[in-house]
Design a protein around this motif. Structure first.
Motif, short mmCIF file in Angstrom:
data_model
loop_
_atom_site.label_atom_id
_atom_site.label_comp_id
_atom_site.label_asym_id
_atom_site.label_seq_id
_atom_site.Cartn_x
_atom_site.Cartn_y
_atom_site.Cartn_z
N GLU A 44 25.42 36.42 73.25
CA GLU A 44 26.44 36.87 74.08
C GLU A 44 27.44 35.53 73.20
O GLU A 44 28.92 35.50 73.66
CB GLU A 44 26.70 36.66 75.64
CG GLU A 44 27.62 37.31 76.42
CD GLU A 44 27.57 38.90 76.20
OE1 GLU A 44 29.06 39.12 76.64
OE2 GLU A 44 26.71 39.39 75.54
N ASN A 48 31.04 35.97 71.77
CA ASN A 48 32.43 35.85 72.80
C ASN A 48 32.94 35.59 71.27
O ASN A 48 34.34 34.98 71.18
CB ASN A 48 32.09 34.97 73.36
CG ASN A 48 31.59 35.85 74.62
OD1 ASN A 48 31.99 36.89 74.90
ND2 ASN A 48 30.99 35.26 75.83
N THR A 190 27.94 44.32 75.71
CA THR A 190 27.63 43.84 74.53
C THR A 190 28.10 45.12 72.75
O THR A 190 29.24 44.57 72.30
CB THR A 190 26.58 43.04 74.11
OG1 THR A 190 26.65 41.69 75.32
CG2 THR A 190 27.27 41.61 73.25
#
Length: 321
Positions: A44, A48, A190
């Protein structure tokens, strides 16, 4: 020792052993769960970074002069598929070791993204051990995008190859992979964020490319600029194609095609046509009234020769015997 005391001690010892085993199992489960959570958190965080910085080429490297094979076993260099000035390609990478359902799922996602990013901007790099495997794979998955076989060892230095799952990256003419990402079925949100990121990237890239190309001028050569359909039946559609070639030195892009009336419908690709490549403007004519007709089609593109006028003529006859 009385039998009942021995029995009690045996039971107590057994319970102690069971308790110790349960503690070990709980610790192990927590450890695995912690590692899994950490792995998900790292992925994750990595996404990002991609979302925030727009680059992830340090996660992957393409060797210089790597070769690929097409459906008919012709060999070519990978960088030749990413032509200068043609924009970036979204690459889906998979191998024979990946589960079929995983590959199929990503092809379905590609189909959803294609209208936004452009089917011509999609490239599939597969690794299969046998030369005749590629046509079978293309048929099995009903693949409509360019598909090439790349030797499995060509990308082995990249750690992402070890996950044994399909993954994506964006490849530009600089041959530096960007936005490297492997979707995870346990993190669907995601993955969808990544798909949105890719669509946004290509929307901006395609718009920028079209603006850049439209400022440059090239040359266009049509095989023919007129068709005579002869006698055709009323209300029946008739289709002709005007094939052209980009004979200039920079990409050619058709800006618009105008027709004289609603009975003449044009179809053409909006993607850039590279120097030396061919494409076509397809015209479908459907006569509403009987009699002779002479229709003009005007093609606008990035050249001093623009616009080019095409012509379609013929005679519409009544459907009645």
């Amino acid at each position: 020792m009385p039998l009942n005391k021995l029995y009690v001690r045996t039971i107590v010892a057994f319970l102690l052993i069971v308790n110790v085993m349960l503690v070990i199992v709980v610790v192990r489960v927590r450890s695995v769960a912690g590692q899994t959570a950490k792995s998900y958190a790292e992925r994750e965080q990595r996404l990002n970074v991609i979302l925030n910085t727009g680059t992830a080429h340090h996660y992957m490297k393409i060797p210089q002069q790597v070769s690929v094979f097409d459906l008919t076993h012709n060999v070519m260099r990978l960088d030749s598929l990413v032509k200068a000035g043609a924009g970036a390609k979204l690459v889906l990478r998979f191998t024979d070791a990946n589960c079929e359902s995983c590959v199929k799922t990503e092809l379905e996602h590609l189909a959803k993204m294609a209208p936004v990013i452009g089917a011509e901007n999609i490239l599939l790099l597969a690794s299969y051990p046998f030369a005749n495997s590629l046509p079978v794979v293309k048929s099995q998955f009903e693949i409509i995008y360019p598909l090439y076989n790349i030797p499995i060892d060509s990308l082995k230095e990249n750690s992402i190859e070890s996950i044994q799952a399909p993954y994506y990256f964006i490849l530009d003419e600089d041959m530096q992979p960007k936005y490297v990402f492997a979707p995870d079925k346990y993190l669907p949100e995601t993955a969808f964020r990544y798909y949105e990121l890719v669509e946004e990237f290509f929307q901006k890239s395609n718009l920028s490319l079209k603006k850049e190309i439209s400022r440059k001028e090239t040359h266009i050569t049509f095989d023919r600029t007129s068709y005579n359909l002869g006698k055709i039946r009323q209300t029946d559609p008739y289709t002709v194609s005007y094939v052209f070639k980009n004979t200039g030195d920079c990409p050619l892009i058709i800006k618009t095609v105008k027709t004289a009336c609603g009975c003449t419908t044009p179809t053409y690709l909006t993607r850039p046509v590279m120097p030396g490549d061919t494409s076509s403007v397809t015209i479908t004519y459907k006569g509403a009234t009987s009699g002779y007709f002479n229709k003009d089609i005007t093609v606008f593109f990035n050249s001093k020769e623009s616009p080019v006028r095409l012509q379609i003529t013929g005679e519409v006859i009544n459907n009645e015997p």
